[in-house]
Design a protein around this motif. Structure first.
Motif, PDB file in Angstrom:
ATOM      1  N   LEU A   1       4.930   9.406  19.708  1.00 42.07           N
ATOM      2  CA  LEU A   1       3.682   9.531  18.976  1.00 42.07           C
ATOM      3  C   LEU A   1       2.538   9.220  19.927  1.00 42.07           C
ATOM      4  O   LEU A   1       2.650   8.330  20.771  1.00 42.07           O
ATOM      5  CB  LEU A   1       3.624   8.555  17.796  1.00 42.07           C
ATOM      6  N   LEU A   2       1.432   9.943  19.778  1.00 45.13           N
ATOM      7  CA  LEU A   2       0.215   9.607  20.503  1.00 45.13           C
ATOM      8  C   LEU A   2      -0.605   8.682  19.612  1.00 45.13           C
ATOM      9  O   LEU A   2      -0.990   9.056  18.499  1.00 45.13           O
ATOM     10  CB  LEU A   2      -0.593  10.844  20.865  1.00 45.13           C
ATOM     11  N   ALA A   3      -0.865   7.480  20.089  1.00 48.98           N
ATOM     12  CA  ALA A   3      -1.627   6.488  19.332  1.00 48.98           C
ATOM     13  C   ALA A   3      -2.965   6.259  20.015  1.00 48.98           C
ATOM     14  O   ALA A   3      -3.029   6.126  21.242  1.00 48.98           O
ATOM     15  CB  ALA A   3      -0.839   5.179  19.245  1.00 48.98           C
ATOM     16  N   GLN A   4      -4.016   6.211  19.228  1.00 47.66           N
ATOM     17  CA  GLN A   4      -5.365   6.019  19.760  1.00 47.66           C
ATOM     18  C   GLN A   4      -6.106   5.009  18.893  1.00 47.66           C
ATOM     19  O   GLN A   4      -5.985   5.024  17.668  1.00 47.66           O
ATOM     20  CB  GLN A   4      -6.119   7.345  19.765  1.00 47.66           C
ATOM     21  N   ALA A   5      -6.875   4.134  19.519  1.00 40.70           N
ATOM     22  CA  ALA A   5      -7.701   3.183  18.772  1.00 40.70           C
ATOM     23  C   ALA A   5      -8.984   2.911  19.540  1.00 40.70           C
ATOM     24  O   ALA A   5      -9.016   2.958  20.772  1.00 40.70           O
ATOM     25  CB  ALA A   5      -6.953   1.870  18.536  1.00 40.70           C
ATOM     26  N   ARG A   6     -10.038   2.610  18.792  1.00 43.47           N
ATOM     27  CA  ARG A   6     -11.333   2.285  19.377  1.00 43.47           C
ATOM     28  C   ARG A   6     -12.002   1.231  18.501  1.00 43.47           C
ATOM     29  O   ARG A   6     -12.000   1.334  17.274  1.00 43.47           O
ATOM     30  CB  ARG A   6     -12.216   3.522  19.453  1.00 43.47           C
ATOM     31  N   GLY A   7     -12.566   0.204  19.133  1.00 43.95           N
ATOM     32  CA  GLY A   7     -13.310  -0.799  18.391  1.00 43.95           C
ATOM     33  C   GLY A   7     -14.594  -0.211  17.830  1.00 43.95           C
ATOM     34  O   GLY A   7     -15.111   0.792  18.320  1.00 43.95           O
ATOM     35  N   GLN A   8     -15.120  -0.869  16.804  1.00 42.69           N
ATOM     36  CA  GLN A   8     -16.339  -0.365  16.174  1.00 42.69           C
ATOM     37  C   GLN A   8     -17.439  -1.428  16.141  1.00 42.69           C
ATOM     38  O   GLN A   8     -18.496  -1.233  16.719  1.00 42.69           O
ATOM     39  CB  GLN A   8     -16.027   0.168  14.771  1.00 42.69           C
ATOM     40  N   GLY A   9     -17.186  -2.544  15.477  1.00 37.82           N
ATOM     41  CA  GLY A   9     -18.196  -3.585  15.412  1.00 37.82           C
ATOM     42  C   GLY A   9     -17.618  -4.940  15.777  1.00 37.82           C
ATOM     43  O   GLY A   9     -16.506  -5.276  15.369  1.00 37.82           O
ATOM     44  N   PHE A  10     -18.367  -5.713  16.573  1.00 34.62           N
ATOM     45  CA  PHE A  10     -17.957  -7.048  17.012  1.00 34.62           C
ATOM     46  C   PHE A  10     -19.087  -8.009  16.646  1.00 34.62           C
ATOM     47  O   PHE A  10     -20.187  -7.893  17.177  1.00 34.62           O
ATOM     48  CB  PHE A  10     -17.736  -7.091  18.524  1.00 34.62           C
ATOM     49  N   ARG A  11     -18.822  -8.967  15.755  1.00 29.87           N
ATOM     50  CA  ARG A  11     -19.917  -9.848  15.346  1.00 29.87           C
ATOM     51  C   ARG A  11     -19.396 -11.102  14.646  1.00 29.87           C
ATOM     52  O   ARG A  11     -18.512 -11.024  13.791  1.00 29.87           O
ATOM     53  CB  ARG A  11     -20.883  -9.105  14.423  1.00 29.87           C
ATOM     54  N   ASN A  12     -19.957 -12.237  15.048  1.00 32.87           N
ATOM     55  CA  ASN A  12     -19.758 -13.503  14.352  1.00 32.87           C
ATOM     56  C   ASN A  12     -18.287 -13.822  14.077  1.00 32.87           C
ATOM     57  O   ASN A  12     -17.900 -14.225  12.989  1.00 32.87           O
ATOM     58  CB  ASN A  12     -20.540 -13.516  13.035  1.00 32.87           C
ATOM     59  N   GLY A  13     -17.470 -13.620  15.096  1.00 34.14           N
ATOM     60  CA  GLY A  13     -16.084 -14.033  15.003  1.00 34.14           C
ATOM     61  C   GLY A  13     -15.105 -13.010  14.468  1.00 34.14           C
ATOM     62  O   GLY A  13     -13.915 -13.321  14.342  1.00 34.14           O
ATOM     63  N   TYR A  14     -15.574 -11.792  14.171  1.00 30.91           N
ATOM     64  CA  TYR A  14     -14.680 -10.748  13.663  1.00 30.91           C
ATOM     65  C   TYR A  14     -15.040  -9.406  14.304  1.00 30.91           C
ATOM     66  O   TYR A  14     -16.192  -9.149  14.628  1.00 30.91           O
ATOM     67  CB  TYR A  14     -14.795 -10.617  12.137  1.00 30.91           C
TER      68      TYR A  14
END
Length: 269
Positions: A230-243
């Motif tokens: 399987l080709l798996a892809q992930a990307r972060g979106q928001g980083f703030r205040n511990g989450y």
């Protein structure tokens, strides 16, 4: 008698009563602290898949990690909160002693044939055979997968100089080989390293708080995918205040979108 696959041994549940079964954490899927979150999610959905009251196949799963599982036994409790003509809504709890450590909801449905398509197209990447296998890492669960990273591996040096983005792409499949099903696809949806490690190149303590998987494939399509990568892809979106969160996709080698996933992770400075 053939030996049970490590994944099947890890998700095995012994019936206790209606809506109740006993499982056990697996050393084969151990993480830095406690079990790999993907195997816990697979155990939660397996509790529904094995319930004789099940209607249809999984459409969506949300797992909330209320506390870290301790090594040892747990009890899985399942309850169909509502059953309609073609859909069913489940509530799942994993308990150790009298303490709830995981809660989950599962929606299942009897699918029917309709117009189909997707906009999340698989990126143009080298085939798995043309990508070197990524060397195995230290924790046990990583040895349960054949991983071939295209981009977005963990930092080589933890010097606080991360990447501008947190995109990861990799080919992966179970090791030893095992035909794909809903439980194993669920586990694979959690194989992504924490996005904040890529962004900051700093060994930040993290822990997944909640994970959702949406299943776009039915059981027949998963069976046809078999043991391929399987080709798996992930990307972060928001980083703030511990989450922070990330969004991910998983395709088979033919480019069929099998599942999408979303995850929220706690981090500590």
């Amino acid at each position: 008698m053939s030996e049970l696959h490590p994944f099947d041994a890890a998700i095995a549940l012994k019936p206790l009563a209606e809506g109740e079964a006993q499982g056990h954490t697996s050393p084969a899927y151990a993480n830095f602290i406690g079990p790999y979150g993907g195997i816990t999610a697979a155990q939660a959905i397996q509790a529904v898949l094995r319930d004789p009251r099940l209607l249809g196949e999984p459409i969506a799963l949300t797992v909330n990690y209320a506390a870290a599982l301790a090594d040892g036994p747990f009890v899985a409790r399942t309850r169909p909160a509502r059953t309609n003509r073609s859909t069913q809504h489940w509530i799942v709890e994993l308990l150790q002693g009298e303490e709830t450590v995981v809660t989950a909801t599962v929606m299942t449905a009897a699918r029917r044939e309709t117009w189909s398509g997707h906009e999340a197209g698989m990126p143009d990447v080298p085939r798995p055979a043309d990508v070197p296998r990524t060397p195995r890492q230290g924790v046990a669960w990583l040895n349960r997968y054949d991983m071939r990273f295209l981009t977005g591996f963990v930092p080589r040096k933890w010097e606080g100089q991360g990447d501008a983005e947190s995109l990861t792409r990799l080919w992966l499949r179970d090791e030893p080989l095992r035909p794909l099903d809903f439980a194993s696809l669920t586990a694979m949806a959690d194989t992504f390293f924490p996005r904040i490690w890529l962004r900051r190149a700093k060994q930040t303590p993290v822990g997944t708080v909640t994970m959702t998987v949406y299943f776009h494939a039915d059981g027949a399509q998963l069976a046809a995918t078999g043991t391929q990568y399987l080709l798996a892809q992930a990307r972060g979106q928001g980083f703030r205040n511990g989450y922070f969160d990330h969004a991910g996709q998983l395709w088979n080698e033919q480019g069929d979108l099998l599942a999408t996933t979303h995850q929220v992770v706690y981090f500590k400075e």
